[in-house]
Each structure stands twice: as C-alpha cells, then as structure tokens.
Design a protein around this motif. Sequence first.
Motif, short mmCIF file in Angstrom:
data_model
loop_
_atom_site.label_atom_id
_atom_site.label_comp_id
_atom_site.label_asym_id
_atom_site.label_seq_id
_atom_site.Cartn_x
_atom_site.Cartn_y
_atom_site.Cartn_z
N THR A 7 0.85 -1.18 0.00
CA THR A 7 0.00 0.00 0.00
C THR A 7 0.88 1.23 0.00
OG1 THR A 7 -0.15 -0.01 2.42
CG2 THR A 7 -1.88 -1.15 1.21
N SER A 8 0.46 2.25 -0.74
CA SER A 8 1.22 3.48 -0.83
C SER A 8 0.30 4.62 -1.26
CB SER A 8 2.36 3.33 -1.85
OG SER A 8 3.05 4.56 -2.03
N SER A 9 0.61 5.81 -0.80
CA SER A 9 -0.14 6.97 -1.26
C SER A 9 0.35 7.44 -2.62
CB SER A 9 -0.02 8.12 -0.24
OG SER A 9 1.33 8.43 0.02
N GLN A 10 1.43 6.84 -3.10
CA GLN A 10 1.95 7.16 -4.43
C GLN A 10 1.13 6.40 -5.46
OE1 GLN A 10 6.25 6.90 -4.81
NE2 GLN A 10 6.09 6.55 -7.02
N THR A 11 0.65 7.10 -6.48
CA THR A 11 -0.27 6.48 -7.45
C THR A 11 0.34 6.33 -8.85
OG1 THR A 11 -1.22 8.66 -7.94
CG2 THR A 11 -2.30 7.33 -6.23
N HIS A 14 7.07 8.40 -9.48
CA HIS A 14 7.37 9.54 -8.61
C HIS A 14 7.76 10.75 -9.44
CE1 HIS A 14 9.04 11.90 -5.32
NE2 HIS A 14 8.56 11.01 -4.47
N LYS A 138 6.87 4.30 0.63
CA LYS A 138 6.53 5.66 1.05
C LYS A 138 7.05 6.66 0.03
CE LYS A 138 6.37 4.80 6.04
NZ LYS A 138 6.91 5.17 7.37
N ILE A 139 6.28 7.70 -0.23
CA ILE A 139 6.66 8.68 -1.25
C ILE A 139 8.04 9.25 -0.97
CG2 ILE A 139 6.12 10.99 -2.12
CD1 ILE A 139 3.20 10.30 -2.02
N TRP A 168 4.85 -4.78 -6.82
CA TRP A 168 4.32 -3.41 -6.82
C TRP A 168 4.54 -2.85 -8.22
CZ3 TRP A 168 6.77 1.61 -4.59
CH2 TRP A 168 5.79 2.61 -4.50
#
Length: 227
Positions: A7-11, A14, A138-139, A168
């Motif tokens: 899971t990551s807030s990066q979609t 980067h 993590k971003i 991922w």
Amino acid sequence: MNSSPITSSQTGIHEQLSTLVVRHMATPFRKPVTDYNRKAFDSSIATWRTAGAAPLILDTGCGVGLSSYHLAVQYPDHFIIGIDQSEDRLARNTHWSGPEPLNLCFVRADLVDYWRLLLEARIFPARQYLLYPNPWPKIGHVARRWQGHAVFPTIVALGGYVECRSNWQIYIEEFAAALNQVATDRLDRIAISETYATETPITPFERKYLSSGHGLWRCCAQVSAAL
C-alpha cells in the motif's frame, strides 16, 4: 502465510524520479568502498575465475539463495554469484536438496559497493537479476529504491540482460522509466513494465506473493555495457 499487498499513497511514477536520475548521471558517486566489501568482492571474483570465468550472472539481493540455485540449474554454462548483505539469510540456503551447484557461489556484501567494484574492475555480467527488492513504498523513500539511488547508473553501465521483478507495479514502471533515461541508445528495445506469471516460482517471496494472489510485474531489457 499470506502476504499483505503493498500500500502506498503514491499512485504513479514519482514526480522527482527523473530529476534524481539526471543528478546521479551527472555526479560521480564517491562514497568510499569499505575494506570488507572489497575483500568479499575479491574473494568471489577469484572463485569465479578459478571455476573458469564463464559468462557471469548476478543474483542481487539473493536472500536465502533459492533464486541463485535455480539460475545455476537453468544456466549451467554460466557462473552465478548470489549477493546479499545478510549473513543470516545466506546461512539459510536450505531450500534445495543435494550439493551446491559447481557454477554457483554466494558472497556477503553491500550491493552498492559490489556493483561499483565490478565496474571498476571492468567485469561486465551477462545477466543481472534484481528479484523483489525492498519497494520502499513511502513517497519520501524514492531515493532508496534502486531506480532512484545514486548507484543506478552503475547498474546500467554494467549492462547485460537486466531483469527486475516486483509485486508493486509502480516500482517496475519506475525502473523501466529510469532504465530508458540512463541507457537511451544502449537498449535493445524500450524498457516497459509487463505483467509476469509463473507456475514455478524461484524465490520464497515470489512463491508467497503468488500464493497470496498478488499481481507480479517485471522489466526486462538487454543493455549494452558502457565500455
């Protein structure tokens, strides 16, 4: 035991990756190589040469060594060096029966130093595998991923067949983008992220991810070494 998906807030890729790659390409990586890593490198290369100096395959971050074993069986006319920084993981290479293949050795070393020492020695592997590296999702951790790390241009300069796998998708999309950026005209084709499926997993992580229902992705490319 099932594995949780990443899971990551990066979609997506980067937004700073390209800038990082440009910086690393323009700035020599001057971190001193430790004596321990130089000795480990020299020992493993001596083993390779004593065995006949067959075309070299690197299994980077090999963990317990199962993937290295499978590569040694798959490519009997090559010599495989499995590299990991963990003595504990390397000591647990008990995932196969019978003797260790003669075309295989393991070395405990930091990958950052090992890659740079290979380039310094002008030793160019035929194949490089980066199988399920730590994704650092993590971003703020983009510079810890191999494609965002200062050593990435060295990895690419070594050339050969390069394959990276991950569960991922973003990691592989980034790896492909950075590879295209660094290698430019030294690739056999544009590097892309592609789905990957296998009925014969070659690493414990690959086996666990498949049994947990994760999607797998990989990037494969043939890269001309920067001679």
